[in-house]
Design a protein around this motif. Structure first.
Motif, PDB file in Angstrom:
ATOM      1  N   UNK A   1       0.773  -1.274  -0.191  1.00 39.68           N
ATOM      2  CA  UNK A   1       0.013   0.058   0.140  1.00 39.68           C
ATOM      3  C   UNK A   1       0.786   1.246  -0.086  1.00 39.68           C
ATOM      4  N   UNK A   2       2.064   1.128   0.469  1.00 42.43           N
ATOM      5  CA  UNK A   2       2.906   2.214   0.581  1.00 42.43           C
ATOM      6  C   UNK A   2       2.930   3.081   1.915  1.00 42.43           C
ATOM      7  N   UNK A   3       1.626   2.941   2.405  1.00 43.89           N
ATOM      8  CA  UNK A   3       1.586   3.684   3.848  1.00 43.89           C
ATOM      9  C   UNK A   3       0.667   2.997   4.800  1.00 43.89           C
ATOM     10  N   UNK A   4       0.674   3.097   6.204  1.00 42.33           N
ATOM     11  CA  UNK A   4      -0.177   2.519   6.936  1.00 42.33           C
ATOM     12  C   UNK A   4      -1.614   3.246   7.333  1.00 42.33           C
ATOM     13  N   UNK A   5      -2.614   2.665   6.967  1.00 40.09           N
ATOM     14  CA  UNK A   5      -3.898   2.960   7.075  1.00 40.09           C
ATOM     15  C   UNK A   5      -4.736   1.892   7.282  1.00 40.09           C
ATOM     16  N   UNK A   6      -5.865   2.157   8.054  1.00 39.04           N
ATOM     17  CA  UNK A   6      -6.851   1.014   8.286  1.00 39.04           C
ATOM     18  C   UNK A   6      -7.903   0.867   7.219  1.00 39.04           C
ATOM     19  N   UNK A   7      -7.723   2.126   6.241  1.00 43.80           N
ATOM     20  CA  UNK A   7      -8.905   2.149   5.275  1.00 43.80           C
ATOM     21  C   UNK A   7      -7.825   1.862   4.043  1.00 43.80           C
ATOM     22  N   UNK A   8      -7.706   0.428   3.564  1.00 48.91           N
ATOM     23  CA  UNK A   8      -6.931  -0.050   2.674  1.00 48.91           C
ATOM     24  C   UNK A   8      -7.819   0.116   0.988  1.00 48.91           C
ATOM     25  N   UNK A   9      -7.000   0.771   0.071  1.00 45.61           N
ATOM     26  CA  UNK A   9      -7.253   0.937  -1.162  1.00 45.61           C
ATOM     27  C   UNK A   9      -6.955  -0.436  -1.900  1.00 45.61           C
ATOM     28  N   UNK A  10      -7.646  -1.312  -2.152  1.00 46.24           N
ATOM     29  CA  UNK A  10      -7.324  -2.695  -2.245  1.00 46.24           C
ATOM     30  C   UNK A  10      -7.022  -2.755  -3.840  1.00 46.24           C
ATOM     31  N   UNK A  11      -7.385  -1.869  -4.610  1.00 48.56           N
ATOM     32  CA  UNK A  11      -7.119  -1.663  -6.125  1.00 48.56           C
ATOM     33  C   UNK A  11      -5.915  -0.927  -6.348  1.00 48.56           C
ATOM     34  N   UNK A  12      -5.249  -0.359  -5.128  1.00 49.30           N
ATOM     35  CA  UNK A  12      -4.089   0.465  -5.562  1.00 49.30           C
ATOM     36  C   UNK A  12      -2.733  -0.243  -4.909  1.00 49.30           C
ATOM     37  N   UNK A  13      -3.157  -1.226  -4.387  1.00 46.44           N
ATOM     38  CA  UNK A  13      -1.824  -2.155  -4.031  1.00 46.44           C
ATOM     39  C   UNK A  13      -0.911  -2.570  -5.131  1.00 46.44           C
ATOM     40  N   UNK A  14       0.211  -2.180  -5.164  1.00 39.79           N
ATOM     41  CA  UNK A  14       1.317  -2.633  -6.111  1.00 39.79           C
ATOM     42  C   UNK A  14       2.580  -2.876  -5.282  1.00 39.79           C
TER      43      UNK A  14
END
Length: 594
Positions: A353-366
């Motif tokens: 994800x590139x940063x720590x957050x509880x709201x994960x952008x699952x489509x933005x994982x790379x």
């Protein structure tokens, strides 16, 4: 044939357990001399730093005085730090002994065993380095941004329950003891499993024949006989608790729970000027904790000598759990998932994800975030390269030295062999931080001046982890009979050729396993790296600590993920290679016996 005092003087007659044993009254061979020199050299490498700690603690400046102890007792909250350390040892050790013993009993004495999976599942935490596991649990159970906490809050909102933070908090005593215990359970599992396998099952069977139920037999017969194994596990958990720095540094700091390990490392690595005297005095307290636990273990062993088993045993009859069999199997699998898979998933998600957050952008994982954080960061890449280099070279040199030293110990005179064996393995009985402090005193300053170099890390890794390799090679040497080495000697082969053609191929499976253990421990080392690594010799362990100090959890997750992937690939590859080498060893045995 001439004999003197019952000893044959015929050079063709082999004496001793192996053909490599030196002949009394004859000049030792070059191989025997080199083996002895190496064994003594690494015994000195293990003892000299410890002697430096003892001398500096009680004879600073060459005279007996209390300068060191005046600074130690002036430390703020010293009593609380000692109490915290004691609570960590007792609390985490107790949790590990209970959980590890239950898992071992399920695996060895019940019908809930899952085949090879039952042997492997409790060992999975070894694949996740402690620093990676500690960070993974913070990412999961941080009260506000923890991923698992966010999932619990979301699920609670579906049924109308509003939870603002938590409900779980890793920055507490129970969180600290949980993660400590996770890394101690495999040690207890191995010790208790070995004790159950060596236990004469006929006593348990006789107890059942007399009408005792299986669970009453467990508490009346099995557990009393296992007290020596449990006491040994308690000593191992003490060493582990005192040696772990990553867990109290990551979780204990957030929970404001200070222990001896963090106080020593922070005083040396993150204070200016370094608090050498305080670190030395606190190291002596660590030795005191180990001595107390060792004394307790010896008392337990003396009181339980009646529990030693002898004679021919029989295979234990598995306890049938009936309707509880499936739930127990599910519980074992769930334990492995919770302790290893969950923190690993948290590391992977945050690093991608590139940063720590509880709201994960699952489509933005790379993989871009992982690549930028680790492989395109010059200092991080240098630290990773240095750690891999130290791991490969250190494990290779270490396991070869371990093989030679094991052979030397096996053929040396009993008193000499025991002395060298004890000296070389001494670091395994002490906390890593004590050895690291000793290396600072012995080698970092003049006249040697190795401080801030790769060489001091290399020597410290060997001193710390060579005992693990020697344990593996000791077992490999013990499994080799005397026939092949004696045949090699009778055919005119020298000691070096016998070692290369006979011992090395037959020891290879055990050496490969030992190599993997050394590699994983050296690459993932944190304690020695925090104290001995500097700006000119960065390694992954020191880089992780500096990143944690700066609060960059995405980079922490990326580094921990890479470290875990490397460890897992090495362990799995070694398991495959070990099986192949076992077949190679059998082939070599057949060829050499023709």
């Amino acid at each position: 044939m001439i004999r003197r005092r019952g000893v044959s003087l015929d050079p063709t007659v082999q004496r001793g357990p192996t053909a490599l044993r030196g002949r009394r009254g004859r000049r030792p061979s070059g191989f025997a001399i080199v083996s002895g020199v190496l064994a003594v050299a690494f015994a000195v490498l293990a003892i000299y730093p410890l002697s430096a700690v003892a001398v500096r603690a009680f004879f600073p400046g060459g005279q007996l005085n209390a300068t060191v102890w005046e600074e130690v007792f002036a430390e703020p909250d010293l009593g609380q730090v000692l109490l915290n350390t004691l609570l960590v040892i007792v609390g985490s050790g107790g949790v590990a002994i209970v959980v590890g013993s239950v898992l071992a009993w399920i695996n060895e004495r019940t019908d809930a065993k899952l085949g090879l999976f039952s042997d492997a599942l409790p060992m999975l935490p070894f694949l996740l380095p402690p620093i990676a596991g500690a960070i993974g649990w913070v990412l999961l159970l941080s009260p506000n941004a923890g991923l698992l906490n966010a999932m619990i809050r979301t699920a609670a909102s579906w049924i109308g329950i509003d939870i603002s933070s938590g409900p779980l908090d890793i920055y507490t005593w129970y969180g600290l003891l949980l993660v400590y215990g996770i890394y101690q359970v495999p040690l207890v599992f191995m010790m208790v499993s070995a004790g159950l396998r060596n236990l004469d099952a006929s006593l348990e069977e006789q107890s059942r024949v007399c009408g005792t139920g299986p669970f009453k037999a467990l508490f009346k017969v099995t557990l009393p006989a296992l007290w020596p194994s449990i006491a040994g596990a308690g000593l191992l958990t003490t060493w582990t608790a005192l040696g772990l720095y990553s867990v109290p540094a990551v979780i204990g700091t957030g929970a404001r729970i200070d222990v001896l390990t963090t106080r020593i490392v922070n005083g040396l690595a993150f204070s200016y000027p370094p608090k050498y005297d305080v670190a030395i005095g606190l190291s002596v307290f660590m030795l005191g904790f180990v001595a107390i636990i060792w004394w307790i273990q010896t008392r337990v062993l003396r009181r339980n000598q009646h529990a030693a088993m002898g004679g021919k045993g029989q295979r234990a009859t598995a306890v049938r759990l009936g309707r509880w069999r499936r739930p127990v199997q599910v519980g074992v699998v769930l334990y492995a998932v919770v302790t290893t898979v969950l923190p690993m998933c948290a590391l992977i998600i945050v690093s991608l994800n590139g940063y720590w957050t509880s709201n994960i952008d699952w489509g933005g994982l790379s993989l871009d975030a992982l690549r930028l954080a680790v492989f395109e960061n010059v200092r991080t890449r240098t630290a990773l390269e240095n750690s891999l280099l130290l791991g490969v070279v250190g494990a290779t040199v270490g396991i070869l030295l371990a093989a030679v030293i094991s052979l030397y110990i096996s053929r040396a005179r009993p008193r000499v062999g025991r002395a060298v064996d004890g000296a070389v393995k001494l670091p395994s009985t002490l906390a890593n931080v004590v050895i690291a402090v000793g290396f600072v005193l012995a080698f970092a300053g003049p006249p040697i001046d190795l401080g801030g170099t790769i060489l001091i890390l290399f020597l410290a890794y060997l001193a710390l982890y060579l005992p693990n390799g020697i344990v593996a090679t000791d077992s490999a040497v013990a499994q080799i009979g005397r026939e092949l080495p004696e045949a090699s000697a009778l055919s005119g082969a020298g000691e070096l050729r016998t070692f290369l053609r006979i011992y090395l191929p037959l020891m290879l499976p055990g050496m490969i396993v030992g190599w993997a253990l050394l590699f994983v421990r050296m690459v993932g080392d944190l304690t020695a790296s925090a104290i001995l690594a500097g700006t000119t010799n960065p390694v992954v362990g020191r880089q992780i600590l500096e990143t944690y100090q700066n609060g960059s959890f995405s980079l922490l997750a990326a580094l921990a993920t890479v470290l875990t992937v490397i460890s897992t690939v090495v362990v799995v590859g070694v398991m495959v290679l070990s099986r192949s080498s076992s077949r190679w060893g059998k082939t070599a045995r057949r060829v050499n016996t023709r």
